[in-house]
Design a protein around this motif. Structure first.
Motif, PDB file in Angstrom:
ATOM      1  N   TYR A   1       0.835  -1.031  -0.123  1.00 47.69           N
ATOM      2  CA  TYR A   1      -0.336  -0.282  -0.385  1.00 47.69           C
ATOM      3  C   TYR A   1       0.727   1.401   0.365  1.00 47.69           C
ATOM      4  N   ALA A   2       1.859   1.090   1.264  1.00 41.31           N
ATOM      5  CA  ALA A   2       3.258   2.133   0.887  1.00 41.31           C
ATOM      6  C   ALA A   2       3.625   2.471  -0.423  1.00 41.31           C
TER       7      ALA A   2
ATOM      8  N   LEU B   1      -7.748   8.717  -3.996  1.00 43.18           N
ATOM      9  CA  LEU B   1      -8.520   8.281  -3.675  1.00 43.18           C
ATOM     10  C   LEU B   1      -8.595   6.996  -4.020  1.00 43.18           C
ATOM     11  N   THR B   2      -8.629   6.219  -4.708  1.00 41.93           N
ATOM     12  CA  THR B   2      -8.598   5.073  -5.399  1.00 41.93           C
ATOM     13  C   THR B   2      -8.097   4.193  -5.653  1.00 41.93           C
TER      14      THR B   2
ATOM     15  N   VAL C   1      -5.205  11.803   0.924  1.00 35.54           N
ATOM     16  CA  VAL C   1      -5.400  12.556  -0.674  1.00 35.54           C
ATOM     17  C   VAL C   1      -5.572  13.848   1.107  1.00 35.54           C
ATOM     18  N   PRO C   2      -6.959  14.562   1.719  1.00 33.38           N
ATOM     19  CA  PRO C   2      -7.436  16.260   1.818  1.00 33.38           C
ATOM     20  C   PRO C   2      -5.948  16.902   2.445  1.00 33.38           C
ATOM     21  N   ALA C   3      -5.091  15.754   3.365  1.00 30.65           N
ATOM     22  CA  ALA C   3      -4.480  16.424   4.538  1.00 30.65           C
ATOM     23  C   ALA C   3      -2.875  16.359   3.236  1.00 30.65           C
ATOM     24  N   ALA C   4      -2.797  15.722   2.679  1.00 34.57           N
ATOM     25  CA  ALA C   4      -1.334  15.564   1.264  1.00 34.57           C
ATOM     26  C   ALA C   4      -1.924  16.743   0.762  1.00 34.57           C
TER      27      ALA C   4
ATOM     28  N   PHE D   1      -8.772   0.337   0.394  1.00 37.13           N
ATOM     29  CA  PHE D   1      -8.075   1.278  -0.423  1.00 37.13           C
ATOM     30  C   PHE D   1      -8.243   2.866   0.357  1.00 37.13           C
ATOM     31  N   VAL D   2     -10.248   2.609   0.046  1.00 39.60           N
ATOM     32  CA  VAL D   2     -10.858   4.558   0.256  1.00 39.60           C
ATOM     33  C   VAL D   2     -10.433   4.958   1.776  1.00 39.60           C
ATOM     34  N   ARG D   3     -10.598   3.847   2.571  1.00 40.35           N
ATOM     35  CA  ARG D   3     -10.037   4.558   3.836  1.00 40.35           C
ATOM     36  C   ARG D   3      -8.852   5.659   4.231  1.00 40.35           C
TER      37      ARG D   3
END
Lengths: 172, 415
Positions: free
Chosen positions: B144-145, B363-364, B398-401, B390-392
């Motif tokens: 995932y990373a 996001l996905t 995404v918003p924070a980044a 993945f979505v969580r």
């Protein structure tokens, strides 16, 4: 008695040792490992997300992932068998881990597994989602072992609404 | 042909091209859809031959650059760079999954920045999977990373992502200036990813392994590393030396592949396959299709929505809208659509747009929300991936980044 021992990469030694200590001598033992198809799925999903790139077979020179996990699983099962010190059947599965474990437990009398959650947060999170699912759905009794030493009674917080302040959590 | 009709034709062909790319249909490749669509648009007069030629001339250096980068990554693979990185990660993490995650984040960010997101996804991620599996730690957090860092660390250099390459020529920034402005935003985003990944996968990373055998000492491919270092230095100095960075990339590609070709240890046909000719045609075709739509009203439509200032609220709005558009039509078409408008706002607007289109796809797992929904509807999705996870993870990062990167970009633009 038919017993299934589910071993996981990071806790298998403790699981095998506890199973060896607790299972009766005449138990019919199976060692189970499940390879995680989710991680392989993420690798191929990420490749497919590249818009417009060819999406055939993986590139030459890159090992196919199922072969890597199958070999690692065989090695792990062989090591676990020799550390168990008694005959056992070996079973390697792949897929959604928790569902494969429950499916493999059908017809068993006992499932031995290790906690897979956060040791620092005793409570619901001391079981991760896979073990939670397995404990809830396995069609037989479960022996849930601590991969490390069992926690001391002092780790229990004071009851809400009074009583003494909780002792500081034991540091690791 | 009237503007309205030409716009409609271009949008229909764009949709058909995306459908071909997303559905992975066997009977129609995305290269045929994009290339054939571009030819059709010229044939019916939706775009003049001269304007189509302009679009191709603008894209040609980018496509050549991309081919050179793909060859550099392939050369590095042949020299054993990725196996060596796997060994470095295994040895450095000394059995601790947390330390392995830190190594994966660093290595994936570095590979993405220097060799592009494609190299991280296609060449590094399988190695990371193998490394984690052989270390007997769960591979999940680490793959995932890789999937996340391939997008979010691709802000740093013009060569890190095809979106950057497309915008780089239009932005008129030098390679070094681009990197200087994007350095802090990239660092911020990588930190956000690392913090969130560590917490998100805490249960998978909790237990250090009682280490058994010490992994073998890695054999670093010195030649490949030297060529990569020289290529990077060449990129950084390109504007001082007055050389276009594409020539530096070509020199790097020749240095890494020439000797193997001469000694016949590399197959020329396989090398041609690594530059993915179909993909290059796809980009050229897509460029003409989007240029047609832009010239016939899409650009003015985008201009009405997209702010072009360099104030912090403007930059945040550009990044957010770009992330949304990337999730609607995928990031390559989104970049092509946004470039002509963002360029009017100067380098700040272009870089904020890149922050949006590069980070937004996280996001996905499918590259865009639309792709994901489409694939699920067609039942062509990757069923082994748990969508919820993945979505969580995307919703947490995404918003924070996006905000972190944009604020840091704004700060860098003030100096």
């Amino acid at each position: 008695m038919r017993a299934l021992i589910w071993i996981v990469e990071d806790t298998w030694q403790a699981t095998v040792a506890e199973a060896a200590a607790h299972l009766p001598a005449d138990a019919d033992v199976t060692l189970l490992h499940v390879a995680d198809a989710e991680a392989e799925g993420v690798v191929s999903a990420a490749r497919h997300a590249l818009l417009g790139r060819p999406h055939g077979a993986p590139r030459a020179g890159v090992d196919p992932l199922p072969a890597i996990s199958a070999q690692a699983a065989q090695e792990l099962l062989a090591e676990a068998l020799s550390s168990l010190g008694r005959p056992a059947k070996l079973e390697a599965r792949r897929g959604r881990i928790e569902r494969e474990v429950v499916a493999a437990a059908e017809g068993m009398d006992l499932l031995v597994l290790a906690r897979d959650g956060e040791r620092e947060r005793l409570g619901p999170r001391s079981l991760g989602p896979p073990a939670r699912f397995v404990v809830d759905h396995t069609p037989c009794s479960v022996l849930l072992i601590w991969p490390d030493d069992a926690p001391a009674l002092a780790t229990i917080p004071a009851p809400p609404g009074g009583g003494a302040a909780p002792p500081p959590p034991a540091s690791r | 042909m009237s503007d309205g009709l030409a716009l409609a034709a271009a949008l229909v062909i764009l949709a058909a091209t995306l459908a071909a790319a997303v559905s992975r249909a066997r009977y129609m490749s995305e290269a045929v859809a994009a290339g054939g669509g571009a030819v059709a648009l010229v044939a019916v007069g939706a775009i003049g031959l001269d304007r189509a030629g302009d679009a191709l001339r603008t894209l040609a250096p980018t496509v050549g650059f991309l081919a050179a980068l793909l060859l550099i990554a392939e050369g590095a693979r042949r020299e054993g760079l990725f196996e060596a990185l796997g060994a470095v990660m295994a040895r450095g993490s000394r059995g601790s999954p947390r330390r392995l995650l830190a190594f994966v984040v660093l290595v994936a960010a570095a590979v993405t920045a220097l060799l592009s997101l494609d190299a991280t996804i296609i060449l590094l991620t399988p190695i990371v999977f193998a490394t984690a599996t052989r270390m007997r730690t769960r591979p999940r957090p680490h793959v995932y990373a890789c999937a996340h860092l391939a997008n979010s660390a691709s802000l740093l250099l013009p060569v890190s992502n095809l979106t950057n390459l497309l915008a780089f020529h239009a932005s008129r920034l030098s390679f070094a200036r681009f990197a200087a402005l994007m350095a802090l935003p990239t660092l911020g985003v990588v930190l956000v990813e690392w913090i969130v990944l560590r917490r998100f996968f805490a249960a998978d990373l909790g237990r250090p392994r009682r280490s058994s055998a010490q992994p073998a000492r890695p054999r670093l491919p010195r030649f490949a590393l030297a060529v990569l270092a020289l290529t990077l230095a060449g990129f950084a100095l390109s504007s001082v030396l007055g050389i276009a960075p594409v020539w530096v990339a070509i020199a790097g590609a020749v240095a890494l592949n020439g000797p193997a070709l001469a000694s016949r240890s590399a197959n020329p046909v396989a090398l041609v396959r690594t530059i993915e000719p179909g993909f290059l045609v796809f980009i050229l075709g897509l460029g003409v299709v989007v240029a047609t739509a832009s010239a016939n009203g899409l650009a003015s439509g985008v201009r009405d929505v997209l702010p072009v200032g360099t104030s912090l609220p403007d930059l945040l709005a550009i990044a957010a809208l770009s992330a949304v558009l990337a999730n609607l039509v995928n990031n390559l078409p989104a970049t092509l659509i946004l470039i002509p408008v963002a360029v009017a706002g100067g380098p700040g607007a272009v870089l904020a747009m890149l922050i949006g289109v590069n980070i937004g796809p996280n996001l996905t797992y499918a590259g865009s929300l639309a792709t994901l929904l489409w694939r699920r509807a067609l039942r062509a999705e990757d069923s082994d991936v748990q969508l919820g996870v993945f979505v969580r993870l995307g919703a947490l990062t995404v918003p924070a980044a996006l905000v972190t990167a944009t604020v840091l970009l704004w700060l860098c633009l003030q100096v």
